[in-house]
Design an enzyme around this catalytic site. Structure first.
Site, mmCIF file in Angstrom:
data_model
loop_
_atom_site.group_PDB
_atom_site.id
_atom_site.type_symbol
_atom_site.label_atom_id
_atom_site.label_comp_id
_atom_site.label_asym_id
_atom_site.label_seq_id
_atom_site.Cartn_x
_atom_site.Cartn_y
_atom_site.Cartn_z
ATOM 1 N N TRP A 126 0.817 -1.211 0.000
ATOM 2 C CA TRP A 126 0.000 0.000 0.000
ATOM 3 C C TRP A 126 0.849 1.259 0.000
ATOM 4 C CZ3 TRP A 126 0.047 -3.877 3.561
ATOM 5 C CH2 TRP A 126 0.777 -3.651 4.723
ATOM 6 N N GLU B 259 -4.974 1.241 6.271
ATOM 7 C CA GLU B 259 -4.937 1.767 7.642
ATOM 8 C C GLU B 259 -5.899 1.005 8.553
ATOM 9 O OE1 GLU B 259 -2.902 3.674 9.073
ATOM 10 O OE2 GLU B 259 -1.822 4.429 7.337
ATOM 11 N N TYR C 126 -6.945 9.069 14.390
ATOM 12 C CA TYR C 126 -5.687 8.683 13.755
ATOM 13 C C TYR C 126 -5.889 8.340 12.274
ATOM 14 C CZ TYR C 126 -2.293 5.638 11.775
ATOM 15 O OH TYR C 126 -1.429 5.097 10.871
ATOM 16 N N ASP D 167 -0.314 7.409 16.010
ATOM 17 C CA ASP D 167 -0.655 6.049 16.456
ATOM 18 C C ASP D 167 0.290 5.653 17.600
ATOM 19 O OD1 ASP D 167 1.753 5.517 15.267
ATOM 20 O OD2 ASP D 167 1.026 3.891 13.987
ATOM 21 N N CYS E 84 12.878 3.303 17.004
ATOM 22 C CA CYS E 84 12.484 3.733 18.361
ATOM 23 C C CYS E 84 11.515 2.694 18.921
ATOM 24 C CB CYS E 84 11.846 5.124 18.306
ATOM 25 S SG CYS E 84 11.753 5.900 19.927
HETATM 26 FE FE1 SF4 Z 1 13.940 6.974 20.000
HETATM 27 FE FE2 SF4 Z 1 16.511 6.838 20.623
HETATM 28 FE FE3 SF4 Z 1 15.735 8.057 18.387
HETATM 29 FE FE4 SF4 Z 1 15.254 9.131 20.757
HETATM 30 S S1 SF4 Z 1 17.247 8.769 19.866
HETATM 31 S S2 SF4 Z 1 13.818 8.980 19.054
HETATM 32 S S3 SF4 Z 1 14.856 7.323 22.003
HETATM 33 S S4 SF4 Z 1 15.521 5.876 18.867
#
Ligand code: SF4
Length: 356
Positions: free
Chosen positions: A23, A36, A119, A137, A191
């Site tokens: 998609w 979504e 969202y 999200d 992250c």
């Molecule tokens: Fe996330 Fe680390 Fe990037 Fe900060 S530095 S946004 S904690 S991955």
């Protein structure tokens, strides 16, 4: 912090097709919408094949609007949370009736469609129509919490206000679609919840948690409520070479799906007592309860279910659909063609394989 520099760093890192998502790259509102909705509560790897099959079967709003609820639920079977499929169908019919088949292109019109929350509306508005709307999200929340070192617990009104403000400040005007998707990708690949990969992060120089060394402590979460386990019984009622199945009313959990009749075991009831009560309530008939066919388990988000199935007969009465929208006697080999939830599908497959 310069919001422009944050978004530039993020967008330089972002590759629209980096995760092989069929998609991605689409700016057709229908495709964005379906993807979504499928991605809510469901992993990318699972969605991929469902999405491709769905687009072959229902390539546009019109073909979806003209489909039967049974065909739509069958196409959705295995993705769970079936209200999503019923709402897709309702919304497609509404778009045909109220918008001449053209997907609404403003946030208010998109948000007013069934099954579209804040969202999803922002994701469609930004990706399909280029509107400057931040789509927040779970993945994006985690990134924002860390970038801004927000200590308010996830889910608290204070935290939600902060997310909205932070996302709007960081958004790349004119490129909100790419920005939102880049934020989602950052949250799902870099992250990540445990041990974020900060050394590979394209925005680490803007990240307050990284600077403070608090990224592993964030996000702060409210304590999870206990997840109850519900005991359920089901009757596999035989007559000659057929079994009885019932279709649930259209609204509510697993609405419109087929199941083996039964229900919750109330406190103090034996399985047999519960089955006799349920079958009188549901079918107006006295059931004769035979052997236990097995236990089947499934975890929903807010509760777990343990279902015990029993071989049953109705020696005296003809069943009536008192609670179901429809009941049918069907051969075991045809059960696969009826849309069913996870537990009833486990029973139907066990019956088809002669395991019960
Ligand atoms: Fe996330 Fe680390 Fe990037 Fe900060 S530095 S946004 S904690 S991955």
């Amino acid at each position: 912090m310069s919001p422009k520099s944050f978004s530039e760093s993020l967008l330089t890192w972002y590759l629209p097709d980096s995760r092989g998502m069929p998609w991605r790259g689409a700016n057709d509102a229908y495709q964005v919408w379906v993807s979504e909705i499928m991605l809510q509560q469901t992993r990318v790897d699972t969605v991929r094949s469902f999405y491709l099959r769905w687009m072959r079967q229902f390539p546009d709003v019109k073909s979806l609007a003209e489909a039967s609820e049974q065909d739509v639920l069958k196409a959705w079977e295995g993705l769970g949370y079936y209200a999503r499929a019923r709402n897709l169908l309702k919304a497609a019919r509404l778009i045909m009736e109220q918008y001449d088949g053209v997907f609404p292109s403003n946030l208010h019109g998109i948000s007013s469609l069934p099954g579209i929350g804040a969202y999803t509306a922002a994701a469609i508005a930004s990706i399909a129509f280029g509107l400057d709307e931040p789509a927040i999200d779970g993945n994006v929340r985690r990134v924002l919490v860390r970038v801004q070192n927000i200590r308010a617990p996830l889910g608290s009104p204070k935290a939600e206000d902060k997310f909205q403000t932070a996302a709007r400040n960081l958004l790349a005007p004119g490129r909100a679609g790419d920005f939102n998707q880049a934020m989602m990708d950052l949250g799902s690949s870099i992250c990540i919840p445990r041990q974020p990969r900060c050394s590979e992060c394209p925005v680490h120089q803007f990240c307050a948690a990284y600077k403070a060394g608090t990224q592993a402590e964030l996000p702060v979460k409210l304590p999870k409520p206990m997840v109850p386990t519900i005991q359920v019984i089901a009757a596999v009622i035989h007559k000659d070479a057929q079994v009885l199945i019932a279709r649930r009313p259209s609204s509510g959990l697993l609405g419109g799906m087929w199941e083996f009749p039964g229900g919750k075991v109330e406190p103090g009831e034996t399985d047999e007592e519960a089955l006799k009560r349920e079958i009188i309530e549901e079918l107006g008939a006295k059931v004769q309860v035979g052997a236990c066919l097995g236990d089947y388990k499934h975890a929903y988000t807010h509760f777990h279910v343990v279902l015990r199935a029993y071989d049953c007969e109705l020696p005296h009465d003809e069943p009536q659909p008192l609670e179901a929208s429809e009941i049918r006697w069907v051969e075991i080999k045809t059960l696969e063609s009826f849309p069913m939830g996870k537990l009833d599908r486990m029973i139907s497959r066990a019956l088809a394989q002669g395991e019960t």
